[in-house]
Motif scaffolding. Structure first.
Motif, PDB file in Angstrom:
ATOM      1  N   CYS A  12      49.768  44.452  33.972  1.00 18.33           N
ATOM      2  CA  CYS A  12      50.033  43.942  35.224  1.00 18.33           C
ATOM      3  C   CYS A  12      51.254  44.693  35.908  1.00 18.33           C
ATOM      4  O   CYS A  12      51.877  44.398  36.595  1.00 18.33           O
ATOM      5  CB  CYS A  12      50.581  42.272  35.172  1.00 18.33           C
TER       6      CYS A  12
ATOM      7  N   GLN B 283      41.340  40.953  36.377  1.00 24.74           N
ATOM      8  CA  GLN B 283      40.099  40.039  36.682  1.00 24.74           C
ATOM      9  C   GLN B 283      40.244  38.613  36.395  1.00 24.74           C
ATOM     10  O   GLN B 283      40.957  38.132  35.555  1.00 24.74           O
ATOM     11  CB  GLN B 283      38.967  40.717  35.821  1.00 24.74           C
ATOM     12  N   GLU B 284      39.546  37.856  37.374  1.00 22.95           N
ATOM     13  CA  GLU B 284      39.633  36.368  37.473  1.00 22.95           C
ATOM     14  C   GLU B 284      39.290  35.771  36.258  1.00 22.95           C
ATOM     15  O   GLU B 284      40.212  34.935  36.001  1.00 22.95           O
ATOM     16  CB  GLU B 284      38.549  35.929  38.713  1.00 22.95           C
TER      17      GLU B 284
ATOM     18  N   SER C 187      38.789  37.014  46.042  1.00 17.78           N
ATOM     19  CA  SER C 187      39.071  37.112  44.698  1.00 17.78           C
ATOM     20  C   SER C 187      40.565  37.241  44.458  1.00 17.78           C
ATOM     21  O   SER C 187      41.436  36.652  43.789  1.00 17.78           O
ATOM     22  CB  SER C 187      38.258  37.871  43.727  1.00 17.78           C
TER      23      SER C 187
ATOM     24  N   ILE D 135      48.344  41.347  40.836  1.00 15.46           N
ATOM     25  CA  ILE D 135      47.658  40.265  41.008  1.00 15.46           C
ATOM     26  C   ILE D 135      46.248  40.893  40.427  1.00 15.46           C
ATOM     27  O   ILE D 135      45.002  40.246  40.856  1.00 15.46           O
ATOM     28  CB  ILE D 135      47.466  39.824  42.399  1.00 15.46           C
TER      29      ILE D 135
ATOM     30  N   ARG E 272      42.696  34.370  45.590  1.00 16.41           N
ATOM     31  CA  ARG E 272      42.704  33.499  44.699  1.00 16.41           C
ATOM     32  C   ARG E 272      43.698  33.636  43.517  1.00 16.41           C
ATOM     33  O   ARG E 272      44.491  32.734  43.028  1.00 16.41           O
ATOM     34  CB  ARG E 272      41.368  32.847  44.164  1.00 16.41           C
ATOM     35  N   ARG E 273      43.544  34.842  43.054  1.00 21.85           N
ATOM     36  CA  ARG E 273      44.453  35.129  41.774  1.00 21.85           C
ATOM     37  C   ARG E 273      45.819  35.193  42.285  1.00 21.85           C
ATOM     38  O   ARG E 273      46.613  34.669  41.347  1.00 21.85           O
ATOM     39  CB  ARG E 273      43.898  36.790  41.452  1.00 21.85           C
TER      40      ARG E 273
ATOM     41  N   THR F 188      47.139  31.537  42.166  1.00 21.79           N
ATOM     42  CA  THR F 188      46.933  30.859  40.971  1.00 21.79           C
ATOM     43  C   THR F 188      48.428  31.341  40.184  1.00 21.79           C
ATOM     44  O   THR F 188      48.888  30.789  39.430  1.00 21.79           O
ATOM     45  CB  THR F 188      45.810  31.347  40.140  1.00 21.79           C
ATOM     46  N   LEU F 189      48.481  32.798  40.111  1.00 23.45           N
ATOM     47  CA  LEU F 189      49.618  33.211  39.489  1.00 23.45           C
ATOM     48  C   LEU F 189      50.892  32.643  40.192  1.00 23.45           C
ATOM     49  O   LEU F 189      51.771  32.608  39.601  1.00 23.45           O
ATOM     50  CB  LEU F 189      49.628  34.908  39.466  1.00 23.45           C
TER      51      LEU F 189
ATOM     52  N   ILE G   5      42.723  35.622  34.216  1.00 28.75           N
ATOM     53  CA  ILE G   5      43.863  35.033  34.867  1.00 28.75           C
ATOM     54  C   ILE G   5      44.299  33.823  33.925  1.00 28.75           C
ATOM     55  O   ILE G   5      45.524  33.410  33.603  1.00 28.75           O
ATOM     56  CB  ILE G   5      43.671  34.637  36.094  1.00 28.75           C
TER      57      ILE G   5
END
Lengths: 466, 466
Positions: free
Chosen positions: B50, B442-443, B354, B439, B357-358, B361-362, B446
């Protein structure tokens, strides 16, 4: 208030010059525009660029196998489709698969390891071993975008050795030039190296590296490799070997020998001498200048310096993946028995034998010109004829506020559309005049180059006869 | 005698640091090797990078249309074969033809014009015009291999403005850093610019350019564009706008506005302000880092300075042709009605939604961690959470001779395989600690990132509880 003006610009930028894309080329582009907008305005209908080693711009075709592999690596999802077998050779498909398997996640769009993809470096090391007969370590290979230490260069090594240079002339590096000897076919003499070395030392400059082009630019001359190695070893110099013309050798009895091979065969190992060898996809029979691929093999540095070179390479992230793939291909082309081998060999031999013929035709033509002498091209891509200009022409150049060689090249361009580079951009012995001419125009254009040049030269010499 | 040792190396090289490929990443590579040679030796089975904006290395797929065109341009001889129509979309074939027609001799292996292929620059200028609603001139476009002024950079412009920097830290450029304001979601404040400007002036440094990332890195924050433009105009600064995240905007009401558009809409023309905008194929929804393509749009310099920029670009010859083609494609993607439009849009929207969304979530996960606060990612590819570390952890870091953020990131990597970049590599307000997290996993990865991080953080905070 403009933020940047000629008064406030970095003064090193103003001083920077790059001969092969200098005044004459700018003029050529203007004439080309003129030909487009006013056809028939000149006694010729096209510009013949003999200024730069850019083979494909003059019609040289790319090697099919290399391009097949590149296309498949760019778009791997077609690998498994049946139509693909009808369009691509079986070994290109196989090779693309092998390469993709060496790239984590087959991600040809990801930054790679900063030195380049490991599997491709393995292929290159194997190619070097096969060529030299001495071991090569994939961890010594660093991919870079062009890999020439002499002009545009690799930053990671040269920054480490001293200051970043971009072209030497706009950096804080001191360039200590040396002359090649025209009398020995542009040979490199150790006496000359020693003379320039002593001269630099007397000016308080400590040379850090020796840049040698092997085979030589312009004409692929034999260079005194062993004595250069000894000189570097004795004086503590890094040997930067530009070996991008390794495939451009036109004399059967003169083979390419890399500097690392020479050093190793003299018994010098990793601890004895620092040698960096540069190879590029831009030259050779491949001529893939636009792909910006190349590598350097870095040997003879301690681990703490290697770490610094790696750090600088990391700052640049990586060189473009297509260039990396292509560099690995030129060092591991199809082999006997592979489906593509025959067509590959035919393409390669066709290009190299044609270059050899073109070099000879141009050399002969130059030597027939009044006051011109031209060494044989034994390799590389250029001729560098010497021209003895009449005093009246030298005076005319002075009046036009330019050098005599530039004056001649400008006149030649305006009269014929042929683009040569004046020798003064490369450095030439005081009072001698040259120009550099590539051997790259396609074979069917060579007669036109010869006849236009011959006609121009005759009238030029007549105009300035004393 | 080794020619280069740590005593004789260019001292600027030793000083150079590059955070996103620094100590933590070297450690991560070692752990990755360990996982390979000794599977099961760690409580995790893969490294989750990351640290760097390298989407395709984490599984993001390339946009099909772009890769189809690239493959066809690499191997044009298949264009006319019938099998090709079964493998490639009709508009990709058509586009490849158009592009090849713009390249003299269809020579994708030749050096191009030093600024890049004219027809591709036309396409980019048209794309900029459509995006901004203000004219763009193809002669202002310079292709380059990466085009980021902040880290690795374009040499031609920065050399011209002052000395060559490679990364700022190993050059003779003085870097005058400024802070973004965490309280306003990493906003850029003119008061901060003025403060750093005055501070630099008092030290005898004359700032020459302002580098702004738009949308901002790390989190795509709104920046005060108009006031930055006015500040540059008033103080005679070149505005270097890193606009590579222009497609990475995740908040519907915040649109991308280029700095040139902002300057033009304020009534400032070519003569009023110097703006250089950088765009790259590495970011956006395309994420083609390995292709090393990008361009800069250079506006507001006089012809004599333009000539110098062109000269330096010429020294580098040209950027790789595939990168040039790709850069033109991202600025002129398929349009409504084109065969590929639907699949292209689906791929693009899939990636961007995506990423959104990631990011959410993070962000939520970070904000649930004890002592951690995290701003929302409105754009770009990163989160930059702030962590309040217990005094005991700070002491432990001191004992381990490292910074507290590095100490945390090292522990996190060893425990979970997750690679963050410590905030100190980017600069952070004294006494605060951060890390940067992309971020990009891949989803489906996560949830693992969140759970491993949460578990690690809990035990870390417990270990160092006072």
């Amino acid at each position: 208030m403009a933020p940047v003006s000629l008064d406030t610009i970095n003064p090193k930028v103003l001083k920077c010059e790059y001969a092969v894309r200098g005044e004459i080329v700018t003029l050529a582009q203007a004439v080309q525009e003129e030909l487009k907008s006013k056809p028939g305005s000149r006694p010729f209908d096209e510009i013949l660029y003999c200024n730069i080693g850019n083979p494909q711009s003059l019609g040289q075709q790319a090697i099919t196998f290399f391009r097949e592999v590149l296309a498949l690596c760019d778009h791997p999802s077609i690998l498994d489709k049946s139509e693909t077998r009808g369009l691509f050779s079986a070994d290109a498909i196989e090779r693309a698969r092998q390469i993709l398997d060496q790239i984590p996640g087959r991600a040809t769009g990801a930054y790679s390891h900063s030195q380049g993809i490991k599997g491709l470096r393995d292929a290159i090391a194997a190619g070097i071993e096969a060529r030299d007969g001495f071991p090569a370590d994939p961890n010594d290979i660093f991919f870079d975008r062009w890999c020439k230490p002499s002009g545009p260069h690799d930053d990671a090594v040269t920054d480490t050795i001293r200051e970043g240079w971009n072209t030497l002339s706009h950096s804080s590096v001191s360039l200590v030039p040396y002359y090649l000897d025209e009398a020995t076919g542009w040979g490199l003499e150790v006496s000359e190296l020693k003379k320039q070395w002593a001269d630099a030392k007397s000016k308080g400059i400590t040379p850090r590296a020796l840049v040698v082009i092997n085979p030589g630019n312009p004409t692929g001359q034999r260079i005194i490799r062993k004595r250069s190695v000894d000189f570097c070893k004795k004086e503590g110099l890094v040997l930067l070997a530009d070996e991008v013309y390794q495939e451009n050798v036109y004399v059967p009895e003169k083979k390419f020998h890399s500097f690392k091979k020479v050093a190793r065969s003299m018994g010098y190992g990793e601890k004895d001498i620092s040698v960096v060898s540069f190879q590029s996809v831009s030259k050779g029979y491949y001529g893939e200048c636009g792909k910006r691929g190349g590598y350097m093999e870095v040997t003879g540095f301690g681990p703490e310096i290697r770490e610094q070179i790696y750090k600088l390479a990391s700052v640049n992230l990586c060189s473009n993946i297509s260039g990396q793939i292509l560099a690995s291909l030129v060092m591991s082309p199809p082999k006997v028995g592979d489906e593509s081998y025959e067509s590959y060999s035919a393409e390669k031999d066709g290009i190299l034998s044609s270059l050899k013929r073109r070099a000879k035709t141009l050399e002969d033509a130059f030597n027939k010109l009044d006051g011109v002498t031209c060494n044989k091209a034994e390799g590389a891509m250029y001729l560098f004829p010497c021209i003895r200009l009449p005093e009246k022409a030298i005076k005319a150049a002075e009046a036009a506020k330019t050098t005599p060689d530039n004056f001649y090249c400008r006149r030649l361009l305006n009269a014929t559309g042929i683009v040569f580079v004046p020798g003064s951009g490369f450095g030439q012995v005081l009072g001698t005049w040259h120009f550099r001419c590539t051997i790259l125009p396609q074979e069917d254009k060579i007669p036109a180059v010869v006849s236009r040049l011959t006609e121009f030269h005759k009238s030029f010499m007549e105009e300035f006869r004393e």
